[in-house]
Design an enzyme around this catalytic site. Structure first.
Site, PDB file in Angstrom:
ATOM      1  N   HIS A   2      -3.293  56.025  23.685  1.00 36.55           N
ATOM      2  CA  HIS A   2      -2.514  56.379  22.490  1.00 36.55           C
ATOM      3  C   HIS A   2      -1.382  57.299  22.893  1.00 36.55           C
ATOM      4  O   HIS A   2      -1.547  58.129  23.790  1.00 36.55           O
ATOM      5  CB  HIS A   2      -3.405  57.066  21.445  1.00 36.55           C
ATOM      6  CG  HIS A   2      -2.805  57.040  20.082  1.00 36.55           C
ATOM      7  ND1 HIS A   2      -1.888  57.974  19.657  1.00 36.55           N
ATOM      8  CD2 HIS A   2      -2.970  56.161  19.059  1.00 36.55           C
ATOM      9  CE1 HIS A   2      -1.523  57.680  18.424  1.00 36.55           C
ATOM     10  NE2 HIS A   2      -2.151  56.587  18.033  1.00 36.55           N
ATOM     11  N   GLU A  33      -8.100  51.042  17.097  1.00 41.34           N
ATOM     12  CA  GLU A  33      -8.203  49.586  17.021  1.00 41.34           C
ATOM     13  C   GLU A  33      -9.532  49.047  17.547  1.00 41.34           C
ATOM     14  O   GLU A  33      -9.950  47.962  17.175  1.00 41.34           O
ATOM     15  CB  GLU A  33      -7.038  48.942  17.794  1.00 41.34           C
ATOM     16  CG  GLU A  33      -5.667  49.354  17.320  1.00 41.34           C
ATOM     17  CD  GLU A  33      -5.298  48.801  15.961  1.00 41.34           C
ATOM     18  OE1 GLU A  33      -6.171  48.754  15.077  1.00 41.34           O
ATOM     19  OE2 GLU A  33      -4.135  48.437  15.779  1.00 41.34           O
TER      20      GLU A  33
END
Ligand code: ACO
Length: 354
Positions: A245, A302
């Site tokens: 991320h 996700e």
């Protein structure tokens, strides 16, 4: 002149009252509430009212969204068959693009209400089934699953989808929200800004990752194969979907929130995937630590999104549209906030050509 780093990393482009992402400590606050106090606790309709508060007040969000779904279905029913041969995310973009800011319903309500209506209708048409009209009295999450399956969903599934939608409702200046704000800053209006955001969401580095997460679990198949499969991918220079991320240097707090949602669903509705997923996650984290020792790569939202959405019965072609159905709350609120700020976003570029 200030030259921004690639990807605008660490550049602050605006102030917002909507959400705060603390990447060092793994904390996410949406409208003053930690994400742990939002997901599964505050229904989607209430989150909508909270995110729009101060920009567009709404008395009865459940009814407004229900009426909005009915309006969207009536307005778009003729268009659905023309877009049903496209991937659902592209058909969704086409349907939204056909809407205007001057319809007989407020545009932020319209785009929010339209997301599940269009996604469910296109999914059914792709299966050779007729679209199912919305039930304006139902909750947004319940109605999404009902329009898809043609029958009311089990309560636990509607709860889990609601928890997912609110957990992703806003997340700082991510690529799609930034896109929405750039377009809003030109005064192009709500619909254009949200369509642009949807385009940005589609890519696998942003909202397109959860489908490939399930593909990865399918390829791996059994716990014993996880280490070899992951090592092979990393050696080939490929990225593991659901990890890494830009902002979080520790675990994405939404990953834990969604993991609990899957666990709770598993109690009621066995999900054989979870054990495999946990093994793959653990193996991937160990492999990523060895692969990039100087770059903390942790599980992102996700990874468990894929498990939640699969467990509530969504096909993987609906994963990114479902993400959009949640994130549209943040996009619309950011459009309001940007319009209030009123300044055109217009950075510069440094010429390095001949
Ligand atoms: N698997 C393997 N390597 C990775 C991964 C990963 N998931 N993520 C980053 N890396 C590596 C990169 O290859 C890069 O290595 P290099 O310096 O040798 O080229 C290094 O780590 C840094 O990567 P960047 O792309 O510079 O990091 P950035 O912060 O820009 O990327 C991103 C963040 C795009 C999410 C990235 O981690 C990624 O591609 N992850 C996989 C896709 C994914 O899960 N997307 C969903 C993100 S969550 C969301 O948008 C809702």
């Amino acid at each position: 002149m200030i030259i921004a780093p690639p990807g605008l990393a660490d550049v602050v482009v605006t102030s917002t009252v909507l959400s705060d992402v603390d990447g060092e400590n793994g904390r996410l606050v949406i409208r003053g509430l930690p994400v742990e106090a939002v997901a599964g606790r505050i229904p989607f309709e209430e989150m909508a009212a909270r995110l729009w508060e101060g920009f567009a007040e709404i008395d009865d969000p459940r009814r407004a969204l229900g009426d909005g779904r009915a309006y969207a279905f009536g307005r778009l029913a003729k268009i659905f068959p023309h877009l049903a041969n496209l991937p659902i995310i592209d058909g969704l973009r086409g349907c939204l693009a056909s809407l205007g800011d001057d319809e007989s319903i407020l545009p932020h309500l319209l785009v929010t209400a339209a997301m599940p209506v269009v996604a469910a209708a296109l999914a059914r048409l792709q299966q050779g089934l007729d679209p199912v009209a919305p039930d304006p009295t139902a909750t947004h999450a319940h109605d999404f699953l009902r329009m898809l399956a043609g029958e009311p969903p089990p309560k636990a599934r509607a709860w889990a989808l609601d928890a997912y939608l609110t957990s992703v409702s806003d997340h700082g200046m991510n690529a799609s929200t930034f896109t929405a704000r750039v377009v809003a800053s030109t005064r192009a209006g709500m619909v254009a800004s949200v369509v642009a955001a949807l385009c940005a969401l589609k890519g696998p580095l942003h909202g397109g990752a959860p489908g490939p997460v399930l593909d990865m679990l399918d390829f791996i198949g059994t716990e014993e194969r996880a280490a070899a499969w992951i090592a092979e991918r990393l050696a080939a220079g490929q990225r593991l979907m659901g990890f890494g991320h830009r902002i979080y240097r520790v675990r994405d707090p939404r990953a834990d929130v969604l993991r609990h949602v899957v666990e709770r669903l598993r109690e009621e509705d066995a999900s054989p995937r979870l054990a495999l997923a946990e093994k793959v996650e653990q193996t991937a984290l160990e492999a990523l630590r060895r692969h990039k020792p100087d770059r903390p790569l942790q599980t992102n939202v996700e990874f468990y999104t894929a498990l939640v959405l699969e467990a509530v019965g969504l096909d993987r072609t609906l994963f990114t549209p479902a993400f959009a159905a949640g994130r549209v709350l943040g996009w619309t609120a950011h459009v309001f906030e940007q319009e209030r700020e009123g300044k055109l976003m217009r950075p510069q570029s440094k010429y390095v050509g001949p």
